[in-house]
Structure formats: structure tokens, C-alpha cells
Design an enzyme around this catalytic site. Structure first.
Site, PDB file in Angstrom:
ATOM      1  N   GLY A  65       0.846  -0.953  -0.081  1.00 48.99           N
ATOM      2  CA  GLY A  65       0.166  -0.044   0.089  1.00 48.99           C
ATOM      3  C   GLY A  65       0.842   1.290   0.002  1.00 48.99           C
ATOM      4  N   ASN A  66       0.187   2.102   0.270  1.00 49.80           N
ATOM      5  CA  ASN A  66       0.914   3.687   0.342  1.00 49.80           C
ATOM      6  C   ASN A  66       0.144   4.576   1.376  1.00 49.80           C
ATOM      7  OD1 ASN A  66      -1.011   5.697  -0.941  1.00 49.80           O
ATOM      8  ND2 ASN A  66      -0.988   4.040  -2.887  1.00 49.80           N
ATOM      9  N   ARG A  67       0.887   5.726   1.583  1.00 47.83           N
ATOM     10  CA  ARG A  67       0.486   6.474   2.833  1.00 47.83           C
ATOM     11  C   ARG A  67      -0.576   7.558   2.438  1.00 47.83           C
ATOM     12  NH1 ARG A  67       4.238   5.477   6.611  1.00 47.83           N
ATOM     13  NH2 ARG A  67       6.400   4.575   5.911  1.00 47.83           N
ATOM     14  N   SER A  68      -1.226   7.432   1.454  1.00 52.62           N
ATOM     15  CA  SER A  68      -2.204   8.580   0.972  1.00 52.62           C
ATOM     16  C   SER A  68      -3.279   8.463   2.043  1.00 52.62           C
ATOM     17  CB  SER A  68      -3.012   8.179  -0.503  1.00 52.62           C
ATOM     18  OG  SER A  68      -3.658   9.250  -0.580  1.00 52.62           O
TER      19      SER A  68
END
Ligand code: C5P
Length: 241
Positions: free
Chosen positions: A29-32
Site C-alpha cells: 500500500g501507500n501513505r495517501s
């Protein structure tokens, strides 16, 4: 108060960050945070638009006046955005979409007792923004370019959304990389953030340069994400007019 300059317009906003499953319990995933996308959805609704918000893994309350479609992966986000964009005047891709996914999703949890870990092989995800631009180009009759095709087919036409907006985070050569991306993805507007200089994800503020196809870039100084959202809608409304 805000102008009702998006009244009767259908807009699709994607927000958040996708998760790409590795097994039933793990993902890449990512930190958005989804804050910028939610600010775009809220302000568009306040300006009179009919808003579909495609939210990927966002822990925020639904914005007033938007229809929220929740998704997890890039594949699900793509399905939801393409389905909603068929009738849309505007699509804003504010979501951080994973460029890659694990090539294989394990049906069972990967266990420590399975022995030495295997390397994670990745497969490329489709670029949804580029696909929207390509669909419009293929569907548009005659007049070339994003600006010329605005409104060509009208709402619900097969030529795709009249205005397509992308977001890009760049660490260097921000304007040159952004201009190349604007052209490559056939967007009308590209909101370029400089990242990597202490500007954190999940903060309520943002600063950006909005690149405009066939026009001059617009600088939006550091301020609330609503201000950047309103600056984007100002430019969108001008292109729809
Ligand atoms: O190429 P890059 O990932 O920097 O482009 C960012 C823009 O493209 C964002 O608007 C993002 O939502 C969109 N994007 C997409 N599909 C992908 C990757 C990015 O629509 N697979």
C-alpha cells in the site's frame, strides 16, 4: 460562499491509496490519507456538482453531498472510475494508485513455517488516467487535443469526460516532468506536488503547481487542501464554460 459554477455537472473524484493483496491478510500500500480527494469532493458538491467519490482505503467520514463508492485495489478502483466516468463531465484522479501489484495473490496466509521466504514478484497495473485520456482521444471526432474535445460529445457521450485532471508527485525537475506527464496522459490539468522536502502525507495543507494543457501554469501557495481544490474547480469550470 462558493459560486454554483458546477451546477448540473457530473464529476468523479478518486481519493486515497490502493492496496494490492499479497495474501488474505497482507497488502502492498501507500501513505495517501485521502484528504485532498475528499476536499475536492466536498468543494465540488458545494459548487453544485453531482459527485461520485471513489474512495480507496480512506478513514474519513463521507463528504456531504457525494455518492461514495469504496474500493480497495487498483483493479477495483479502475472498474468504479470507468463505470462512473461514462456519464461524467469531469474526472479527477487524486488517488494514489499502485503502479504494481503482487503478480500472484496467495489464497492462504504465507506462514513463517513455510520456510525461506520467496521474493515478491510484481506485475504492472493499468494506468487508469492514461486510459481515460486514450478513450477520449479514440472517441473524439475531429478536433484534436484535450481543449478542443471539451464538450464535443456532451455529457454521457462516448468520447469520455470533457475534462480530465491528474495529480503527480515529483521529487525533481517538477515542471519538466509534469509537462511531459500532462502530454503523455492527455490530461487537461495536472496538479503537481513537490514531494520529499519534509512535506508529509496526511497533513491538512498542500501547495502545488497546476499545469494547464494549452495554457500557463497556475501556482497555488501553501494553504488548506480546500483552497487547492477550489483552484482546481476554478480551472475546470473555465474549461467547461
Ligand atoms: O504516473 P504517475 O503515477 O505519477 O501519475 C499519477 C497520476 O496518475 C494520478 O492522477 C493517479 O491517480 C494516476 N494513476 C492512475 N493509474 C495508475 C497510476 C497512477 O490513474 N496505475
Amino acid at each position: 460562499g462558493r459560486p454554483l459554477d458546477l451546477a448540473g455537472r457530473r464529476v468523479v473524484v478518486s481519493a486515497g491509496g490502493t492496496r494490492e493483496a499479497l495474501d488474505p491478510v497482507r497488502y502492498l500500500g501507500n501513505r495517501s490519507s485521502g484528504l485532498q480527494g475528499y476536499a475536492l469532493a466536498r468543494t465540488a458538491a458545494a459548487r453544485g456538482a453531482e459527485v461520485t467519490l471513489v474512495a480507496a482505503n480512506v478513514a474519513l467520514p463521507d463528504p456531504a453531498g457525494a455518492t461514495v463508492v469504496r474500493v480497495e485495489s487498483a483493479a477495483e478502483l479502475r472498474e468504479a472510475v470507468l463505470a462512473a466516468s461514462g456519464e461524467a463531465d469531469v474526472v479527477v484522479m487524486a488517488a494514489a494508485v499502485a503502479d504494481f501489484r503482487p503478480a500472484a495473490r496467495h489464497d492462504a496466509k504465507i506462514k513463517k513455517s513455510d520456510g525461506e521466504p520467496e521474493p515478491i514478484r510484481l506485475a504492472k497495473n493499468p494506468d487508469i488516467l492514461a486510459e481515460l485520456g486514450e478513450r477520449r482521444r479514440a472517441g473524439a471526432s475531429g478536433s484534436g487535443g484535450p481543449a478542443g474535445s471539451a464538450g464535443a460529445a456532451g455529457p454521457g457521450g462516448s468520447a469520455g469526460p470533457a475534462v480530465i485532471v491528474g495529480f503527480a508527485a515529483e521529487t525533481h525537475d517538477v515542471l519538466a516532468n509534469g509537462q511531459a506527464k500532462l502530454a503523455r496522459k492527455r490530461c487537461d490539468l495536472l496538479v503537481v506536488n513537490q514531494v520529499g522536502e519534509g512535506r508529509a502525507f496526511g497533513t491538512p495543507d498542500n501547495a502545488a503547481t497546476v499545469l494547464v494543457a494549452g495554457g500557463e501554469p497556475v501556482e497555488v501557495p501553501l494553504g488548506p487542501k480546500e483552497d487547492l481544490a477550489d483552484a482546481v474547480w476554478d480551472l475546470v469550470a473555465a474549461r467547461l464554460a
